[in-house]
Design a protein around this motif. Structure first.
Motif, PDB file in Angstrom:
ATOM      1  N   LEU A  37      22.355  38.333  16.588  1.00 53.06           N
ATOM      2  CA  LEU A  37      20.795  39.198  17.132  1.00 53.06           C
ATOM      3  C   LEU A  37      20.377  39.619  15.934  1.00 53.06           C
ATOM      4  O   LEU A  37      20.825  40.611  14.703  1.00 53.06           O
ATOM      5  CB  LEU A  37      20.574  40.421  18.025  1.00 53.06           C
ATOM      6  CG  LEU A  37      22.319  40.327  19.382  1.00 53.06           C
ATOM      7  CD1 LEU A  37      21.733  41.304  20.246  1.00 53.06           C
ATOM      8  CD2 LEU A  37      20.946  38.334  20.290  1.00 53.06           C
ATOM      9  N   ASP A  38      18.588  39.993  16.024  1.00 52.83           N
ATOM     10  CA  ASP A  38      18.502  41.357  14.665  1.00 52.83           C
ATOM     11  C   ASP A  38      18.543  42.774  14.721  1.00 52.83           C
ATOM     12  O   ASP A  38      19.378  42.945  15.645  1.00 52.83           O
ATOM     13  CB  ASP A  38      16.248  41.374  15.208  1.00 52.83           C
ATOM     14  CG  ASP A  38      16.064  41.643  16.282  1.00 52.83           C
ATOM     15  OD1 ASP A  38      16.847  42.913  16.622  1.00 52.83           O
ATOM     16  OD2 ASP A  38      16.034  41.176  16.900  1.00 52.83           O
ATOM     17  N   ALA A  39      18.133  43.199  13.877  1.00 55.32           N
ATOM     18  CA  ALA A  39      19.258  44.738  13.838  1.00 55.32           C
ATOM     19  C   ALA A  39      18.585  45.768  15.141  1.00 55.32           C
ATOM     20  O   ALA A  39      19.174  46.372  15.813  1.00 55.32           O
ATOM     21  CB  ALA A  39      18.685  45.628  12.592  1.00 55.32           C
ATOM     22  N   GLU A  40      17.095  45.732  15.920  1.00 57.34           N
ATOM     23  CA  GLU A  40      16.722  46.362  16.433  1.00 57.34           C
ATOM     24  C   GLU A  40      17.343  45.960  18.454  1.00 57.34           C
ATOM     25  O   GLU A  40      18.375  46.895  18.961  1.00 57.34           O
ATOM     26  CB  GLU A  40      15.837  46.035  17.344  1.00 57.34           C
ATOM     27  CG  GLU A  40      14.292  47.067  18.100  1.00 57.34           C
ATOM     28  CD  GLU A  40      13.402  46.757  18.430  1.00 57.34           C
ATOM     29  OE1 GLU A  40      13.535  48.142  19.798  1.00 57.34           O
ATOM     30  OE2 GLU A  40      12.868  46.792  17.398  1.00 57.34           O
ATOM     31  N   ARG A  41      17.289  44.896  18.029  1.00 54.59           N
ATOM     32  CA  ARG A  41      18.181  44.006  19.470  1.00 54.59           C
ATOM     33  C   ARG A  41      20.258  44.268  19.373  1.00 54.59           C
ATOM     34  O   ARG A  41      20.757  44.805  20.302  1.00 54.59           O
ATOM     35  CB  ARG A  41      18.615  42.285  19.372  1.00 54.59           C
ATOM     36  CG  ARG A  41      16.787  42.343  20.235  1.00 54.59           C
ATOM     37  CD  ARG A  41      16.708  40.855  20.451  1.00 54.59           C
ATOM     38  NE  ARG A  41      16.808  40.096  19.078  1.00 54.59           N
ATOM     39  CZ  ARG A  41      16.974  38.719  19.223  1.00 54.59           C
ATOM     40  NH1 ARG A  41      16.702  38.362  21.039  1.00 54.59           N
ATOM     41  NH2 ARG A  41      17.009  37.882  18.707  1.00 54.59           N
ATOM     42  N   ALA A  42      20.673  44.230  17.891  1.00 50.19           N
ATOM     43  CA  ALA A  42      21.849  44.554  18.245  1.00 50.19           C
ATOM     44  C   ALA A  42      22.169  46.104  18.433  1.00 50.19           C
ATOM     45  O   ALA A  42      23.369  46.117  19.410  1.00 50.19           O
ATOM     46  CB  ALA A  42      22.353  44.572  16.305  1.00 50.19           C
ATOM     47  N   ASP A  43      21.235  46.836  17.914  1.00 51.61           N
ATOM     48  CA  ASP A  43      21.638  48.803  18.540  1.00 51.61           C
ATOM     49  C   ASP A  43      21.730  48.791  19.597  1.00 51.61           C
ATOM     50  O   ASP A  43      22.724  49.100  20.838  1.00 51.61           O
ATOM     51  CB  ASP A  43      20.309  49.079  17.567  1.00 51.61           C
ATOM     52  CG  ASP A  43      20.249  49.136  16.252  1.00 51.61           C
ATOM     53  OD1 ASP A  43      21.741  49.238  16.055  1.00 51.61           O
ATOM     54  OD2 ASP A  43      19.492  50.151  15.588  1.00 51.61           O
ATOM     55  N   ASP A  44      20.885  47.574  20.039  1.00 51.64           N
ATOM     56  CA  ASP A  44      20.697  47.822  21.601  1.00 51.64           C
ATOM     57  C   ASP A  44      21.466  47.042  22.624  1.00 51.64           C
ATOM     58  O   ASP A  44      22.622  47.653  23.712  1.00 51.64           O
ATOM     59  CB  ASP A  44      19.166  47.596  22.625  1.00 51.64           C
ATOM     60  CG  ASP A  44      18.285  47.788  22.181  1.00 51.64           C
ATOM     61  OD1 ASP A  44      18.262  49.147  21.958  1.00 51.64           O
ATOM     62  OD2 ASP A  44      16.790  47.202  22.393  1.00 51.64           O
ATOM     63  N   VAL A  45      21.555  46.454  22.399  1.00 53.47           N
ATOM     64  CA  VAL A  45      23.081  45.182  22.962  1.00 53.47           C
ATOM     65  C   VAL A  45      24.674  45.962  22.523  1.00 53.47           C
ATOM     66  O   VAL A  45      25.037  46.369  22.966  1.00 53.47           O
ATOM     67  CB  VAL A  45      23.506  44.047  22.642  1.00 53.47           C
ATOM     68  CG1 VAL A  45      24.930  43.131  22.791  1.00 53.47           C
ATOM     69  CG2 VAL A  45      22.074  43.239  22.866  1.00 53.47           C
TER      70      VAL A  45
END
Length: 139
Positions: A37-45
């Motif tokens: 995933l992209d960085a923002e979604r990676a942080d959320d997940v």
């Protein structure tokens, strides 16, 4: 072997062992998720993965299988996120193109801002264009 001992200690309620497991695996899990995933979604997940690990750790019967178990949780979290996003994007496409509704109506139905509808339509069109280009179809 270190992970296995940490898992057993964490299962027995030792908070320091749990903290050490998280510290050891936080970056490798984030790296795996980031590759998906992209960085923002990676942080959320990634933020969703660790509570699931903590909740499920007591049910892990084979402490030596911690790493595959951990990555399975991470994979499911990534898959769930992608599935959810795909369903939202598909919903907008169906409403706008197949049901012939306006962008404003799509926004009301999906309970999102008009700008979100427009960005989802744009992203869906781009993905479709890339897919068709990959198959050798040119506009």
């Amino acid at each position: 072997m270190i992970d296995e001992l940490l898992v057993v200690r964490a299962q027995l309620g030792e908070r320091a062992a749990l903290a050490e497991l998280v510290a050891r695996w936080r970056v490798p899990i984030w790296t795996y998720v980031r590759r998906m995933l992209d960085a923002e979604r990676a942080d959320d997940v990634t933020q969703e993965i660790w509570p699931a690990v903590v909740r499920g750790l007591s049910r892990l019967r084979e402490p030596g299988r911690f790493v595959p178990w951990l990555f399975t949780i991470a994979r499911r979290s990534v898959t769930d996120r992608l599935r959810s996003e795909y369903a939202q994007e598909r919903e907008i496409l169906v409403l706008f193109h197949l049901e012939d509704l306006s962008v404003e109506d799509c926004a009301r139905i999906c309970q999102v801002p008009v700008g979100t509808v427009k960005s989802r339509l744009d992203r869906a069109r781009r993905l479709l264009r890339e897919h068709l280009d990959g198959k050798g179809h040119r506009p």
